[in-house]
Structure formats: structure tokens, C-alpha cells
Design an enzyme around this catalytic site. Structure first.
Site, PDB file in Angstrom:
ATOM      1  NE  ARG A  49       0.268   1.294   3.252  1.00  0.00           N
ATOM      2  CZ  ARG A  49       1.198   2.161   3.527  1.00  0.00           C
ATOM      3  NH1 ARG A  49       2.194   1.795   3.659  1.00  0.00           N
ATOM      4  NH2 ARG A  49       0.926   3.405   3.806  1.00  0.00           N
ATOM      5  NE  ARG A  87      -6.389   1.001  -1.825  1.00  0.00           N
ATOM      6  CZ  ARG A  87      -5.552   1.182  -0.606  1.00  0.00           C
ATOM      7  NH1 ARG A  87      -4.333   0.658  -0.548  1.00  0.00           N
ATOM      8  NH2 ARG A  87      -6.137   2.063   0.093  1.00  0.00           N
ATOM      9  CD  GLN A 197      -2.993   2.324   6.884  1.00  0.00           C
ATOM     10  OE1 GLN A 197      -3.526   3.008   7.899  1.00  0.00           O
ATOM     11  NE2 GLN A 197      -3.643   2.450   5.734  1.00  0.00           N
ATOM     12  CG  ASP A 238      -3.126   8.405  -0.741  1.00  0.00           C
ATOM     13  OD1 ASP A 238      -2.250   7.396  -0.903  1.00  0.00           O
ATOM     14  OD2 ASP A 238      -3.019   8.991   0.254  1.00  0.00           O
ATOM     15  CE  LYS A 249      -5.076   5.514   4.615  1.00  0.00           C
ATOM     16  NZ  LYS A 249      -6.029   4.623   3.991  1.00  0.00           N
TER      17      LYS A 249
HETATM   18  O1  MRU Z   1      -4.597   3.119   2.274  1.00  0.00           O
HETATM   19  P1  MRU Z   1      -3.172   3.125   2.044  1.00  0.00           P
HETATM   20  O2  MRU Z   1      -2.258   2.391   3.077  1.00  0.00           O
HETATM   21  O3  MRU Z   1      -2.696   2.770   0.721  1.00  0.00           O
HETATM   22  O4  MRU Z   1      -2.806   4.956   2.270  1.00  0.00           O
HETATM   23  C1  MRU Z   1      -2.184   5.538   1.316  1.00  0.00           C
HETATM   24  C2  MRU Z   1      -0.991   6.080   2.036  1.00  0.00           C
HETATM   25  O5  MRU Z   1      -0.225   5.493   2.720  1.00  0.00           O
HETATM   26  C3  MRU Z   1      -1.267   7.287   2.773  1.00  0.00           C
HETATM   27  O6  MRU Z   1      -2.351   8.385   2.498  1.00  0.00           O
HETATM   28  C4  MRU Z   1       0.144   8.353   2.612  1.00  0.00           C
HETATM   29  O7  MRU Z   1       0.052   9.227   3.517  1.00  0.00           O
HETATM   30  C5  MRU Z   1       0.394   8.648   1.287  1.00  0.00           C
HETATM   31  S1  MRU Z   1       1.058   7.426   0.323  1.00  0.00           S
HETATM   32  C6  MRU Z   1       2.513   8.159  -0.091  1.00  0.00           C
END
Ligand code: MRU
Length: 354
Positions: A49, A87, A197, A238, A249
Site C-alpha cells: 500500500r 484501488r 499504518q 495519494d 489518509k
Molecule cells: O490506504 P493506504 O495505506 O494505501 O494509504 C495510502 C497512504 O499510505 C497514505 O495516505 C500516505 O500518507 C500517502 S502514500 C505516499
């Protein structure tokens, strides 16, 4: 990172091997991905992820499809499109697959060309994160100088370290660089419910690197900012829209609000391939992933005997909502730390990066 595994690599058989992040921090387990379907599943089930690594695994997934389906361009394209939709929020996934599709369109040797392109994209991310680290550490040094600080307290949300984007991470890259420069740094790590996470992955990374950190429940940041215990907030992203709105997140937006109210600089660190130049307004247009409510009802951890256990923490029959991301409006963001410098979160500045 120096002396560490990368989050993904090609093994001697030419298969893709990844760290299975679902078992961290309790166990460092690898998973071998032999087929495009394996890569797609690994993205969906969160074996891997983080926006950058999702994109890398997707690119290698298209290479695995080329290996499986030899010269059947149509089949490889169809499989690539399937990976592209694994995703919905992290735009690096779409960016990576679109570049692979472009290669496929013009290729006479798809296996070799796809492999080369996937390696190129991943290596490029390594360089991007190193540059982000340097630029971000310069900001840390200038805030320290302005406030005459001996120790620097930084708050981060989720995991945007080397597990999420090779090889130094985005939000954590300036922290790793600050450590190299001998800066006395301390990190407040949001646990990041529901999948934790922060508590599981960021804390593991920082502990491994010997960086001073404290895990905090997600609702603690506001108090710490009021008490002057946070000098800077930095998160990854993201997807960042043309107007500077940033998806990250779930819970990031609340940290940005608290930072604004307390005059704490709030930065987003991201490589250029996390911008979505086709998205005019992030708050309006970015699709937010909704995940299984089980992630809210059930916590997973290790018991005293060292066995992983899943325990339910909510009443049977209660309904839970599980939004994976939120969007922080540009007006709350101090700056976007990219490999090309610190970009203002607005259409004029971001548009010039295209
Ligand atoms: O759902 P995830 O764990 O794939 O979420 C993405 C992330 O890890 C975060 O949002 C993160 O802060 C940015 S990804 C470099």
C-alpha cells in the site's frame, strides 16, 4: 533506505517480490508475485500500500502480464486496465499503468520493454524521494533557525515512508535526511485508525532507523499543537488536484484544520506523479475509497504468546463507515514539497509542472 530491503524487487526468477505489509511490525514476511493477477490482488488486499509502491507494483504487474501472455497485446492491455482499477484514490496507480500502456502500444518486444519501463519508473521514484528529503530537511532547518530550536517536533499521519514510496518515502524523507544532518528530531506518529499504518508501519520504520518518536492516538494532535509541541506537520498524499487540494489518509484534513488554528506549518510531500492535472478541484472531484466495515469493527494485534489475533471491539449489529481518505483544501496547506522544489498549492503554480 540504506541497509534495508526495498519495498519491492525482482528476484532471481524474474518474479516480483514484496514485503507483505499486513504482517508488520510483528513479522517481516515476503510475498512472491508471479502473475499479473497476483500483483492486482496484492494491491487490493493491501499486501502493498502507499501511493508510490502501489504504482510500482502495478507497473511490474503489467510486465508480469507481458510475460504470461507473450505477444497478445489485447490481452495484456485488458489485464493492465484491470490492475489500473484495483484501488481508486492513489493516482500513481493510474499514472504508472498509463505509461505502461503507452510502451505496449509502440513495442515489438513487450516483455523486455515492459520490464525496462517498470524498473525505470521505480528508479525514478528513488531519485524523487531523495530530492524531497533534501528540500524538506532545508525547511526543517530554516524553521529551527527562525524559532531558535534545539530539538524539532514533527507530526505525521499514516505511513509515507520507504514502505509506501521507494526508497526514502515522501513525508518521512525529510525526517530521514534531517537525521543524516544530525538534527535532533522527534516525531509524533498518529496511529491512523482503522488500519493503523502509523502505529504499525511508520513506528516500525522509525524505530528501525533509530529515530526518536512517540505514537499518539489520532485525536491527540490538536492538543499538542495548542501546547506548542508541534513545529511542523508533514504528510504524504495519494492524489493532489490542480487547485492544490490534497487527498491523503482519512484524518489528514482534521490535522490541517488544527495546524491552521494554531499557526503550525502544514506541508504535504509528494512526487510529481502524485499530481492529477486533469482534476480541477480535489474536494469536489477526487474519488474516496470506501473500505470494508470490518476494518473498523475488528482490531488485529499480537497476543502475549506471539500469535496474531483479531478481536472485535464494537457491538455486534452496529454499523460502521470506513472512508479510506479525505481531502485537505489547498487553503490549509503551507506548501507542497516536491522533487522540483516547494510548490504553492494553487492552479498557477501546479499547472507549470505539467
Ligand atoms: O490506504 P493506504 O495505506 O494505501 O494509504 C495510502 C497512504 O499510505 C497514505 O495516505 C500516505 O500518507 C500517502 S502514500 C505516499
Amino acid at each position: 533506505m540504506d541497509g534495508q530491503y526495498r519495498a519491492l524487487w525482482l528476484n532471481d526468477n524474474g518474479d516480483l517480490e514484496v514485503i507483505d505489509q499486513r504482517y508488520l511490525p510483528f513479522e517481516k514476511r515476503m510475498r512472491v508475485l508471479k502473475t499479473a493477477n497476483d500483483a492486482c490482488e496484492a494491491i487490493k488486499d493491501m499486501t502493498v500500500r502507499g501511493a508510490g509502491v502501489i504504482g510500482n507494483v502495478a507497473a511490474f504487474g503489467v510486465y508480469l502480464a507481458a510475460r504470461e501472455f507473450a505477444d497478445d497485446k489485447q490481452k495484456i492491455t485488458q489485464v493492465a486496465l484491470n490492475i489500473r482499477s484495483a484501488r481508486p484514490t492513489a493516482v500513481n496507480l493510474m499514472w504508472a499503468v498509463d505509461n505502461m500502456l503507452e510502451v505496449i502500444k509502440h513495442s515489438d518486444d513487450m516483455v523486455s520493454d515492459c520490464k525496462a519501463e517498470a524498473i525505470r519508473q521505480t528508479d525514478e521514484d528513488v531519485r524523487r524521494t531523495q530530492a524531497i528529503g533534501n528540500i524538506g530537511a532545508d525547511i526543517i532547518e530554516s524553521i529551527m533557525a527562525a524559532k531558535k530550536l534545539k530539538q524539532f517536533h514533527i507530526l505525521t499521519h499514516c505511513n509515507a515512508g520507504w514502505l509506501a514510496i521507494v526508497d526514502s518515502g515522501s513525508a518521512l524523507a525529510p525526517i530521514y535526511e534531517a537525521q543524516k544532518r544530525g538534527i535532533d528530531i522527534h516525531v509524533w506518529v498518529d496511529e491512523t485508525r482503522p488500519r493503523n499504518q502509523g502505529a504499525r508501519l511508520t513506528a516500525w520504520e522509525l524505530q528501525d532507523a533509530g529515530i526518536n518518536h512517540t505514537i499518539i492516538p489520532d485525536n491527540t494532535g490538536g492538543l499538542l499543537m495548542q501546547q506548542g509541541k508541534v513545529d511542523m506537520v508533514i504528510t504524504g498524499a495519494d492524489r493532489v488536484a490542480l487547485n492544490g487540494d490534497a487527498a491523503n489518509k482519512i484524518g489528514t484534513y482534521l490535522k490541517a484544520l488544527a495546524a491552521k488554528d494554531n499557526g503550525v506549518p502544514f506541508y504535504i510531500a509528494l512526487p510529481i506523479n502524485t499530481f492529477d492535472f486533469d482534476c480541477e478541484s480535489g474536494v469536489r472531484d477526487i474519488e474516496i475509497e470506501q473500505r470494508s466495515e470490518d476494518e473498523v469493527h475488528v482490531m488485529s494485534g499480537m497476543d502475549k504468546q506471539g500469535h496474531t489475533q483479531n478481536i472485535r471491539i464494537t457491538p455486534e449489529g452496529s454499523v460502521a463507515a470506513n472512508y479510506g481518505f479525505d481531502v485537505t483544501p489547498a487553503r490549509l496547506i503551507t506548501g507542497l514539497i516536491t522533487e522540483k522544489g516547494v510548490i504553492e498549492p494553487n492552479k498557477e503554480a501546479i499547472g507549470q509542472l505539467q
